[in-house]
Design an enzyme around this catalytic site. Structure first.
Site, PDB file in Angstrom:
ATOM      1  N   GLN B 236       0.732  -1.259  -0.042  1.00 35.47           N
ATOM      2  CA  GLN B 236       0.310  -0.269  -0.533  1.00 35.47           C
ATOM      3  C   GLN B 236       1.013   1.275   0.049  1.00 35.47           C
ATOM      4  OE1 GLN B 236      -3.280  -2.070   3.204  1.00 35.47           O
ATOM      5  NE2 GLN B 236      -3.476  -0.104   2.527  1.00 35.47           N
ATOM      6  N   ARG B 383      -9.569  -0.140   7.187  1.00 30.22           N
ATOM      7  CA  ARG B 383     -10.482   0.379   6.697  1.00 30.22           C
ATOM      8  C   ARG B 383     -11.415   1.495   7.130  1.00 30.22           C
ATOM      9  NH1 ARG B 383     -13.656  -1.033   2.255  1.00 30.22           N
ATOM     10  NH2 ARG B 383     -14.938   1.166   1.309  1.00 30.22           N
ATOM     11  N   CYS B 384      -9.744   2.659   8.418  1.00 29.66           N
ATOM     12  CA  CYS B 384      -9.671   3.587   8.586  1.00 29.66           C
ATOM     13  C   CYS B 384      -8.349   4.433   8.754  1.00 29.66           C
ATOM     14  CB  CYS B 384     -10.619   3.381   9.981  1.00 29.66           C
ATOM     15  SG  CYS B 384      -9.242   2.156  11.399  1.00 29.66           S
ATOM     16  N   GLU B 759     -12.947   5.499   3.933  1.00 28.14           N
ATOM     17  CA  GLU B 759     -13.216   5.325   5.228  1.00 28.14           C
ATOM     18  C   GLU B 759     -14.440   4.746   6.323  1.00 28.14           C
ATOM     19  OE1 GLU B 759      -9.393   5.948   5.885  1.00 28.14           O
ATOM     20  OE2 GLU B 759      -8.687   3.387   5.143  1.00 28.14           O
TER      21      GLU B 759
END
Lengths: 284, 805, 169
Positions: B236, B383-384, B759
């Protein structure tokens, strides 16, 4: 995830299978759809030096409805079972159960025989077969024999089948009356938290006969005679349901796992059975 | 010039710029099976790596015998810590300032830890060889509970023995990592002491895992002839990986090329650096052949990057009318065997200090203690943005608990405490400056759309019916209002391993008027190739369809910090806009020259520069691009290129209002989601179709986390749910349809006003689902119960409340 | 290691013959021996469906099948479903309705969906959700996948109606 190496056989007939089982003894395993065995082999939790694939054996296929008797070959897939119109008409509980097993792809591969043969307590067909009082045909070096599904399962992954025998078919009388297979699970693809198979016949507004079996609530499927007896002669009113549940709870012995603790499973088993009986009674 | 005549409107539509639900350019290859993921790579002579992993959670490694494995035909090497030690690669730095064993150095600290790395001809031989490596272990006492760990005499990290100070300050115990304090403790305690009402609640945000459908993996290829190392992988943050690989291996950074090909989802799992990457690199250096390592699902769930595992205790003070006067939050954070969080360096608990939420809370204090246990390392943001799910869950639960204490409606309690529109930019008690917001408008819209009052009425009727024995199903109304903090971040306070968290964009306009732009981010499904082109289309007047977006190759893309924490749009998207503006500035000069007027006498109009007041005199961007390459323009260099490195002045603060209506079968514990309404405000909307897709996905992951998804350990440190049978990933059957809605409050400091959205739905969704479950039982006396709300835990709640009697 | 077997597969209309160990999983044989990399490995245990192919008319998960079991089979993967310029309606529909994000589940998803629409040409939303429940997507939340499949079904049905009308004329 890679399994250990093995030799692969795809015999064309049951004699070929038996010969291989004779030759390799404990080192050989038969495989139907493979969706229980292959993951175990990939985890290297099952060691299978000789793998015998049953897919080419015509004698293990086919669904026959002969008068009052239904016979299902071991290699009939859940998908075939669901889509067989004659069977769905004669014994709709099979379709109802099969639709609650795994997912569409797995049902294309998963077979009735495979679901029963290994004695995996999570599988749904064993309880259903006990409910239907199915007879299991086994074939071994000594020839063929028949065992009642209600006698077949001994412990988790332990059955009456000898290592050199294969499961040929299951047969049972065309069930009469109302039916239900009720299953609680966490999601598609999961085994049951609790499941109940129920067949009920009704005469004169009362239960004439009943058969009840529970799934994944013990190390074997649990056919509960006491639960069925509690319903006979009643109109499945609240008191009868309570008595049936109480009898069933005396027969099951669930263990704690990721689906929940024992108290929860026992409670849900009662609820699921109540719902299954109610639905079967409505259909009777 | 701003009125859109039909002619201008058509030109504008042709660009497919901002606000257009442009279909994704990525999809052609994905729908035809022509994506290029790391496990699709195949090269001559490529070897396969596989790990020998520890079955124990805590044990001494007495010996490793590789002989049998090495004797197997096709096995090329078996690496252990001993082999890596001379290269000083048996340990590696984590992004959290800790270090982590690459291969077990004398002991193992969690089940599934990497002990040896087998390199073989193919994946089959490698797997066989793993079985043949004989490891002798001596079991040690296992600590899986952080509170016990802090009291235990057992020393988990012997390498840190005697070190009373860590990278984030003093260590209080040999299993303690750090204490991170924010806010004013004294003032907060004073408020607590004198408040009308103070409620205290403890909650556990369970351990879970991002679990992208593609696991982590890489291919390392050392070319011994030219001395260049190429590393393909599920990264990522490819540039960070290159810098780390260079620092660790001693290979100069220009000789390392890191490529992130297509990535099959990340969700935070693919931010960190894992032992598999290091081992593959070493194996390729040793063998001179490419080495592939791809973890299987069980390895993924057991060993790479878990999320959360936060024990949070809150105290909230309020007046009796419900005005919040103070907030106190104490967290014990279980980081496992190594602190492998992926947070900006100065934030060892991420942005947990956004835990005052969307509310105007005058005083607050936060303290987070990090602790070692015998569990997998990590603490990534699933996911945040960094620890924001934890913060929002915390405050949205505290609000509910306060509402219960005050016997108030929690929607109203939120409303009277929201930061008001005119208070922005708002300085929070824990140190953030919220950029913009209009919470009341969003909240009122949400409640009106779902007919909140009607729902409450229905719920009250249901409770009455339940009490009369007419139903066994309860109804829960879940509310959440969240403020995210994304787009990390300003270089002055945000860095990862010393790299400031700017991002970048480089644009080249080709002579015929099409373009390529490269960015420092990397898409994992967010659709960057589609949306970044839309930003540029609007900025420079070239159709999005004529702009290629490229990311993920460190040899070609400008340096950037990657994609996570919803930072791509806020940071790289801003860089794209700024680079576009540089292009436009030069284009203006070219246009002026071509039109023979002064620079100031032309102005930009959708896809061209026109002479002010004489719209029929213009040069299109296509004309200008051509001129940039074929005309000698006095005072201007040829070409039309730009690069921008964007250091954001602030974070962005997207927000949203969610409502969930759930029916709960009290007897089986089975929840049924009847309705879910999500209003998101992510500022300027670049591609509504993609935003909606992001919301659906984030909500589905929220549903999973709230209703059953966990990584649990038994007392021996065994992972109880490391396959997808037990690790809850919902299917299409378990997921409802979601209703989406929006308001638009642009970010004042972002060049196009966008805030990021990927997110938000997860951050806001988790408390919304959880609140729905818990709200169903409020009438029966429930104050708080922990997630995950799987069937048995819901049943247990009902049982504890006496609802089965 | 056991002896290698001579394996014959027809994949996407093309015959392939190769040697493989019986334990080679079909997914790896397709991906690594035949370079058909559309189907992916997601879970290893037949739960996620990323490896879905059509084998002798059945939707199957190729991570839970040995190549030896598949010997002699006809297989269709995503690569055989549509070609550039002649995409399958489902492929177009997934793009049109944003039925994918990272793309990793997409080949298995579309391959399964082609079979679903053979099983049930005019499915309800519930039937789509149940029929696709063997395929996990981590990105989309399924809403747009369901939308894509329902839209494709309508289009395919309209096409077949047109063909019937043409045939009648």
């Amino acid at each position: 995830m890679i399994p250990a190496a093995f030799d692969y056989y795809r015999p064309k007939d049951v004699e070929g299978v038996l010969a291989l089982l004779q030759e390799h003894g404990d080192d050989a395993r038969v495989m139907a759809g493979g969706h229980s065995l292959i993951p175990m082999m990939k985890f290297r939790m099952a060691e299978v030096p000789h793998l015998i694939d049953l897919q080419d054996i015509a004698a293990l296929r086919g669904i026959t409805i002969d008068g009052d008797t239904i016979t299902i070959g071991a290699m009939v897939s859940q998908h075939e079972l669901i889509n067989h119109d004659g069977l769905s008409a004669a014994a709709p509980i099979l379709r109802e159960t099969a639709l609650q097993i795994a997912d569409p792809q797995v049902r294309y591969m998963g077979t009735v025989g495979g679901n029963i043969a290994n004695g995996d307590p999570g599988n749904d067909m064993p309880g259903l077969m006990q409910c239907l009082d199915a007879q299991i045909e086994l074939l071994g070096p000594e020839g063929s024999r028949v065992v009642a599904a209600r006698d077949y399962f001994e412990a988790a992954y332990m059955t009456d089948r000898e290592d050199d025998e294969i499961l040929i078919s299951v047969s049972f009388a065309v069930p009469a009356g109302g039916y239900a297979y009720e299953k609680q699970k966490r999601k598609i693809g999961d085994y049951a938290t609790a499941a109940a198979a129920v067949q009920i016949t009704k005469v004169g507004g009362k239960v004439a006969t009943a058969s009840i079996a529970m799934t994944n609530l013990s190390d074997v499927p649990v056919w509960s005679l006491g639960a069925a007896d509690a319903l006979v002669g009643t109109a499945c009113e609240a008191g009868a349901l309570k008595a049936a549940v109480a009898a069933m709870l005396g027969d099951i012995d669930p263990t704690e796992d990721n689906r929940g603790p024992v108290a929860f499973k026992r409670h849900v088993a009662g609820i699921i059975l109540t719902r299954a009986i109610t639905r079967a009674w409505d259909r009777a | 010039m701003n009125d859109l005549t039909p002619e201008r409107e058509e030109r504008s539509a042709n660009l497919k710029g901002l606000g257009c639900s442009r279909k994704r350019v990525e999809d052609a290859r994905f729908t035809q099976g022509k994506g290029n993921y790391v496990d699709d790579l195949k090269m001559p002579g490529m070897l396969h790596g596989d790990f020998v992993r520890s079955p124990y959670a805590h044990a001494r490694v007495v010996s490793v015998n590789k002989d049998a494995a090495l004797a197997l035909d096709g096995v090329v090497a078996v690496l252990t810590a001993e082999d890596l030690a001379p290269l000083n690669l048996h340990w590696m730095p984590t992004l959290a300032g800790d270090k982590q064993m690459v291969l077990a150095d004398g002991k193992v600290l969690f089940q599934g830890q990497e002990v040896a790395f087998v390199v073989a001809r193919d994946r089959y031989v490698a797997a066989d060889a793993v079985e043949l490596v004989e490891v002798e272990y001596e079991e040690l006492p296992v600590l899986t509970d952080p509170f016990e760990s802090l009291k235990s005499d057992v020393v988990l990290r012997e390498d840190l023995a005697g070190q009373t100070t860590g990278p984030h300050g003093p260590r209080k115990h040999h299993n303690h990592i750090f204490t991170w304090e924010q806010g004013d403790e004294t003032a907060t305690n004073q408020v607590m002491d004198s408040a009308d009402v103070v409620v205290e609640e403890s909650m556990y945000y369970h351990r879970t895992h991002p679990c992208p459908l593609e696991t982590c993996g890489c291919v390392a290829s050392m070319d011994k002839v030219n001395g260049k190392l190429t590393l393909w992988g599920t990264f990522q943050a490819p540039h960070v990986v290159r810098t780390v690989a260079s620092m660790l291996s001693g290979i100069e950074e220009h000789n390392i090329r890191v490529i992130s090909p297509d990535i099959g989802g990340g969700f935070g799992n693919k931010v960190g650096v894992y032992p598999g990457y290091i081992c593959s690199i070493v194996a390729s250096i040793v063998t001179g052949q490419p080495v592939k390592w791809v973890e299987d699902r069980m390895e993924n769930l057991m060993a790479t990057a878990f999320a959360r595992d936060y024990w949070m205790t809150g105290k909230i003070a309020a007046t009796k009318e419900g005005k919040i006067t103070g907030l106190h939050c104490q967290v014990t954070a279980d980081h496992g065997g190594f602190d492998a969080c992926a947070d900006p360096t100065k934030f060892p608990a991420g942005f947990m200090n956004i835990c005052t939420g969307s509310y105007d809370i005058p005083v607050a204090y936060l303290a987070v203690d990090g602790v070692y246990t015998n569990k997998a390392p990590g603490g990534v943001s699933y996911r945040c943005s960094f620890r924001v799910t934890e913060a929002v869950y915390f405050i949205e639960r505290m609000i509910e608990v306060l509402a219960i204490e005050l016997d108030m409606d929690s929607a109203e309690l939120r409303r009277i405490n929201f930061i008001r529109k005119e208070q922005f930019p708002y300085q929070s008690a824990l140190g953030w400056e919220y950029d913009s917001g209009d919470y009341h408008t969003a909240w009122d819209k949400a409640l009106k759309t779902v007919d909140y009052d009607g729902l409450r009425k229905e719920q009250a009727e249901r409770v009455a019916a339940f009490k009369r024995g007419e139903t066994r199903t309860l109804m829960g109304i879940g509310l959440s209002f969240f403020t995210e903090i994304v787009g990390a971040g300003p270089v002055k306070n945000c860095d990862i391993l010393g790299m400031g968290m700017f991002d970048s964009c480089e644009i080249r306009i080709h002579p015929t008027g099409s373009a390529i732009a490269r960015l420092g981010t990397i898409s994992q499904g967010q659709g960057h190739a589609t949306t970044f082109a839309q930003i540029l289309a609007s900025e420079i007047g070239i159709p999005a369809d004529s702009i290629t977006i490229e990311e993920g190759d460190t040899d070609t893309a400008p340096y950037g910090l990657g994609t996570y924490g919803s930072r791509s749009t806020p940071v790289a998207g801003a860089a794209a806009a700024m680079a576009g503006r540089k292009i436009r500035a030069k284009a203006q000069m070219i246009a002026a020259y071509l039109l023979e007027v002064h620079d100031d006498d032309v102005e930009f109009d959708v896809d061209r520069f026109v002479v002010k007041g004489v719209p029929e005199r213009f040069k299109t961007m296509k004309d200008i691009a051509y001129a940039a390459y074929n005309q000698a323009i006095p005072g201007l260099e040829p070409g039309l290129e730009a690069v921008s490195y964007y250091d954001p002045p602030n974070m962005t603060y997207p927000f949203g209002a969610y409502v969930c209506v759930m029916d709960i079968d009290v007897d089986t514990g089975v929840p049924d989601i009847r309705r879910f309404y999500a209003l998101d405000d992510c500022g300027t909307r670049i591609n509504p179709m993609i935003i909606e897709g992001q919301v659906h996905g984030g909500l589905t992951e929220a549903l999973a986390v709230a209703l059953g998804q966990e990584i649990a350990y038994d007392k021996m440190g065994n992972v109880k749910n490391a396959t997808l049978m037990d690790f809850f990933l919902p299917t299409a059957w378990e997921v409802p349809n979601f209703e989406t809605d929006h308001t638009v409050t642009p970010s004042p400091h972002h060049p196009i006003g966008a805030k990021g959205v990927g997110e938000s739905p997860h951050v806001g969704g988790v408390p919304c689902f959880s609140n729905a479950v818990q709200d169903a039982f409020r009438a029966f006396g429930l104050r708080h119960t922990n997630m995950p709300h799987d069937h048995w835990r819901i049943w247990q709640t009902a049982n504890d409340l006496g609802l089965h009697e | 290691m056991s002896d290698k077997m001579h394996i014959k597969l027809n994949v996407n209309g093309e015959d392939h013959e190769f040697l493989a160990e019986p334990r080679d999983l079909l997914i790896y044989a397709l991906r690594e021996k035949l370079n058909i990399t559309g189907p992916h490995v997601g879970c290893d245990t037949s739960h996620c469906g990323a490896c879905t192919v059509t084998l002798n008319g059945k939707s199957v998960k190729s991570c839970t099948m040995f190549v030896a079991q598949a010997n002699g089979a006809e297989i269709t993967t995503i690569e055989g479903i549509g070609q550039p310029g002649a995409l399958h309606v489902l492929q177009e529909s997934f793009r049109e309705h944003h039925g994918l994000q990272c793309g990793f589940c997409t080949p298995g998803m579309i391959t399964r969906a082609t079979k679903l629409l053979e099983e049930i040409p005019n499915p309800t939303e519930k039937e789509v959700r149940f029929g696709m429940a063997g395929n996990i997507c981590r990105c989309t939340g399924y809403q747009n996948i369901v939308k894509s499949i329902l839209a494709a079904a309508s289009e395919l049905n309209a096409l077949s109606e047109d063909q019937k009308v043409e045939a009648a004329e």
